[in-house]
Design an enzyme around this catalytic site. Structure first.
Site, PDB file in Angstrom:
ATOM      1  N   LYS A 124      22.835  76.292  52.566  1.00 24.59           N
ATOM      2  CA  LYS A 124      22.317  75.175  51.784  1.00 24.59           C
ATOM      3  C   LYS A 124      22.295  73.895  52.621  1.00 24.59           C
ATOM      4  O   LYS A 124      21.296  73.179  52.689  1.00 24.59           O
ATOM      5  CB  LYS A 124      23.169  74.963  50.525  1.00 24.59           C
ATOM      6  CG  LYS A 124      23.421  76.215  49.681  1.00 24.59           C
ATOM      7  CD  LYS A 124      22.155  76.797  49.116  1.00 24.59           C
ATOM      8  CE  LYS A 124      22.435  77.882  48.079  1.00 24.59           C
ATOM      9  NZ  LYS A 124      23.040  79.108  48.614  1.00 24.59           N
ATOM     10  N   LYS A 159      23.413  73.532  42.427  1.00 25.91           N
ATOM     11  CA  LYS A 159      23.788  74.876  42.883  1.00 25.91           C
ATOM     12  C   LYS A 159      25.018  74.824  43.787  1.00 25.91           C
ATOM     13  O   LYS A 159      25.284  73.817  44.459  1.00 25.91           O
ATOM     14  CB  LYS A 159      22.624  75.525  43.631  1.00 25.91           C
ATOM     15  CG  LYS A 159      22.073  74.737  44.812  1.00 25.91           C
ATOM     16  CD  LYS A 159      20.802  75.381  45.337  1.00 25.91           C
ATOM     17  CE  LYS A 159      20.159  74.577  46.449  1.00 25.91           C
ATOM     18  NZ  LYS A 159      18.882  75.180  46.917  1.00 25.91           N
ATOM     19  N   ARG A 209       9.814  82.861  51.002  1.00 29.74           N
ATOM     20  CA  ARG A 209      10.737  83.241  52.068  1.00 29.74           C
ATOM     21  C   ARG A 209       9.931  83.442  53.350  1.00 29.74           C
ATOM     22  O   ARG A 209       9.050  84.295  53.415  1.00 29.74           O
ATOM     23  CB  ARG A 209      11.466  84.520  51.677  1.00 29.74           C
ATOM     24  CG  ARG A 209      12.246  85.217  52.801  1.00 29.74           C
ATOM     25  CD  ARG A 209      13.347  84.368  53.417  1.00 29.74           C
ATOM     26  NE  ARG A 209      14.277  83.850  52.460  1.00 29.74           N
ATOM     27  CZ  ARG A 209      15.320  84.549  51.977  1.00 29.74           C
ATOM     28  NH1 ARG A 209      15.516  85.792  52.347  1.00 29.74           N
ATOM     29  NH2 ARG A 209      16.157  83.971  51.123  1.00 29.74           N
ATOM     30  N   ARG A 224       8.353  84.293  45.918  1.00 26.76           N
ATOM     31  CA  ARG A 224       9.091  84.914  44.814  1.00 26.76           C
ATOM     32  C   ARG A 224       8.855  84.065  43.559  1.00 26.76           C
ATOM     33  O   ARG A 224       9.389  82.972  43.428  1.00 26.76           O
ATOM     34  CB  ARG A 224      10.563  85.016  45.195  1.00 26.76           C
ATOM     35  CG  ARG A 224      10.778  85.937  46.408  1.00 26.76           C
ATOM     36  CD  ARG A 224      12.050  85.688  47.143  1.00 26.76           C
ATOM     37  NE  ARG A 224      12.082  84.347  47.713  1.00 26.76           N
ATOM     38  CZ  ARG A 224      13.172  83.803  48.241  1.00 26.76           C
ATOM     39  NH1 ARG A 224      14.303  84.471  48.286  1.00 26.76           N
ATOM     40  NH2 ARG A 224      13.124  82.587  48.735  1.00 26.76           N
ATOM     41  N   ARG A 232      14.184  80.017  38.560  1.00 24.63           N
ATOM     42  CA  ARG A 232      14.620  80.635  39.813  1.00 24.63           C
ATOM     43  C   ARG A 232      13.649  81.742  40.187  1.00 24.63           C
ATOM     44  O   ARG A 232      13.347  82.610  39.366  1.00 24.63           O
ATOM     45  CB  ARG A 232      16.025  81.220  39.668  1.00 24.63           C
ATOM     46  CG  ARG A 232      17.095  80.207  39.288  1.00 24.63           C
ATOM     47  CD  ARG A 232      18.405  80.902  38.979  1.00 24.63           C
ATOM     48  NE  ARG A 232      18.273  81.832  37.857  1.00 24.63           N
ATOM     49  CZ  ARG A 232      19.201  82.713  37.494  1.00 24.63           C
ATOM     50  NH1 ARG A 232      20.328  82.787  38.173  1.00 24.63           N
ATOM     51  NH2 ARG A 232      19.007  83.522  36.460  1.00 24.63           N
ATOM     52  N   ASP A 272      13.656  79.163  53.074  1.00 24.21           N
ATOM     53  CA  ASP A 272      13.148  79.093  51.709  1.00 24.21           C
ATOM     54  C   ASP A 272      12.357  77.801  51.559  1.00 24.21           C
ATOM     55  O   ASP A 272      12.881  76.705  51.821  1.00 24.21           O
ATOM     56  CB  ASP A 272      14.297  79.132  50.699  1.00 24.21           C
ATOM     57  CG  ASP A 272      14.901  80.520  50.580  1.00 24.21           C
ATOM     58  OD1 ASP A 272      14.331  81.470  51.157  1.00 24.21           O
ATOM     59  OD2 ASP A 272      15.947  80.659  49.912  1.00 24.21           O
ATOM     60  N   GLU A 280      16.344  75.877  51.749  1.00 24.14           N
ATOM     61  CA  GLU A 280      17.504  76.583  52.291  1.00 24.14           C
ATOM     62  C   GLU A 280      17.141  77.202  53.632  1.00 24.14           C
ATOM     63  O   GLU A 280      15.976  77.452  53.923  1.00 24.14           O
ATOM     64  CB  GLU A 280      17.997  77.684  51.336  1.00 24.14           C
ATOM     65  CG  GLU A 280      18.552  77.177  50.019  1.00 24.14           C
ATOM     66  CD  GLU A 280      19.153  78.299  49.162  1.00 24.14           C
ATOM     67  OE1 GLU A 280      19.403  79.399  49.701  1.00 24.14           O
ATOM     68  OE2 GLU A 280      19.359  78.062  47.960  1.00 24.14           O
ATOM     69  N   ASN A 282      18.519  80.569  55.295  1.00 25.52           N
ATOM     70  CA  ASN A 282      19.383  81.734  55.114  1.00 25.52           C
ATOM     71  C   ASN A 282      19.641  82.420  56.452  1.00 25.52           C
ATOM     72  O   ASN A 282      18.696  82.786  57.147  1.00 25.52           O
ATOM     73  CB  ASN A 282      18.731  82.720  54.150  1.00 25.52           C
ATOM     74  CG  ASN A 282      18.587  82.138  52.759  1.00 25.52           C
ATOM     75  OD1 ASN A 282      19.478  82.274  51.938  1.00 25.52           O
ATOM     76  ND2 ASN A 282      17.463  81.469  52.502  1.00 25.52           N
TER      77      ASN A 282
END
Length: 314
Positions: A124, A159, A209, A224, A232, A272, A280, A282
């Protein structure tokens, strides 16, 4: 090559969508040798970083997709590559695993992603290094600051910093009857730090992504798209994945972050992006290999294994 995958239990894999399985299948097709272990199998003893590992043979069948050999202790430095693919949460035990992997690196092991980078790049907080690509963001455990942030922006996402798959992600707006309890629960009454971001309406078009492999972007993202009534997009939260070519903005973000990630020893990352905004980075166990490949025909695992072979040979 002889490869060790440090992952969650193989019996828990959902191979129709598991990226680690896609890596294994590509490796097996090329004749590479595959071992697997879990984080709890990593040890330091006798001055060596080791793992109790099992050989893995892919059967090509379902549901018994693999056959595992008897466990045996092996030095991590004896592998051509050690791939850390354990899912979050990034808790104290995960932290210990990175220390053990770093000790292995000192003995010559090649670990992907590099152990120190797994610690340094909080998934994050990493976006703070790229403010040109981010919406207004606040990181704190203080309830008043979170309330003030909500008052300023009117619609925010809250979050935790150590979860995955959309777990404990909340959308908050002024007047929310659960505002106090959500803040209290996520921050554990101020004892834990969380992230707040201005809500990005383009989430309706998907949380994209973007995969970065050794500094280079896969040419397709997986958008997504949230289920009806959801904010979400995570597949684990019921989102639907749609593969899309990278936009000009996606490519700009990827081109900026790619060299930085590569220099830091992050071989595989998943960016993301919602709309035009990075949310984000990841680095623990990025996914979406299989969905992109199935929808576009682009062999993501093949690109990954090509890069890994070059890295090991180099």
């Amino acid at each position: 090559m002889k490869l060790l995958f440090v992952a969650d239990p193989l019996d828990h894999f959902k191979i129709h969508k598991d990226s680690t399985y896609a890596m294994m299948a590509e490796a097996a097709a090329r004749g590479h040798v595959i071992d697997a272990s879990e984080g709890r199998d990593l040890v330091w003893r006798g001055g060596r970083a080791q793992a109790e590992a099992r050989s893995v043979h892919l059967t090509g069948r379902r549901p018994d997709w693999h056959e595992a050999g008897a466990p045996a202790w092996r030095d991590l430095a004896d592998y051509d590559a050690v791939l850390m693919r354990k899912d979050p949460p990034f808790d104290q035990e995960y932290l210990y695993h990175t220390y053990l992997l770093e000790l292995a690196e000192r003995q010559g092991a090649k670990v992907f992603n590099r152990a120190a980078s797994l610690r340094d790049f909080n998934e994050k907080l990493a976006i703070a290094g790229f403010p040109q690509f981010t919406v207004p963001t606040l990181v704190t455990g203080r309830a008043k600051l979170l309330r003030d942030f909500l008052d300023t922006h009117g619609d925010i996402i809250l979050k935790p910093l150590n979860a995955m798959g959309g777990a404990s992600v909340f959308r908050l707006r002024p007047g929310d009857a659960n505002l106090s309890v959500i803040i209290e629960t996520l921050t554990r009454h101020g004892a834990e730090t969380v992230m707040a971001q201005r809500f990005i309406p383009e989430i309706k078009d998907g949380d994209k992504r973007i995969l970065i492999i050794d500094g280079e972007a896969v040419p397709y993202s997986l958008a997504r798209i949230p289920a009806p009534g959801e904010t979400r997009g995570n597949l684990a939260a019921g989102g639907t994945g749609v593969a899309l070519p990278l936009t000009a903005r996606d490519a700009e973000i990827a081109a900026t972050l790619g060299p930085v990630l590569k220099a830091a020893g992050i071989f595989l990352a998943g960016l993301d992006v919602i709309g035009d905004w990075l949310t984000e980075v990841n680095v623990t166990s990025p996914t979406c290999f299989r969905e992109i490949t199935e929808q576009t025909g682009f062999n993501v695992a093949g690109m990954f294994m090509d890069a890994l072979e070059r890295k090991v040979a180099g």
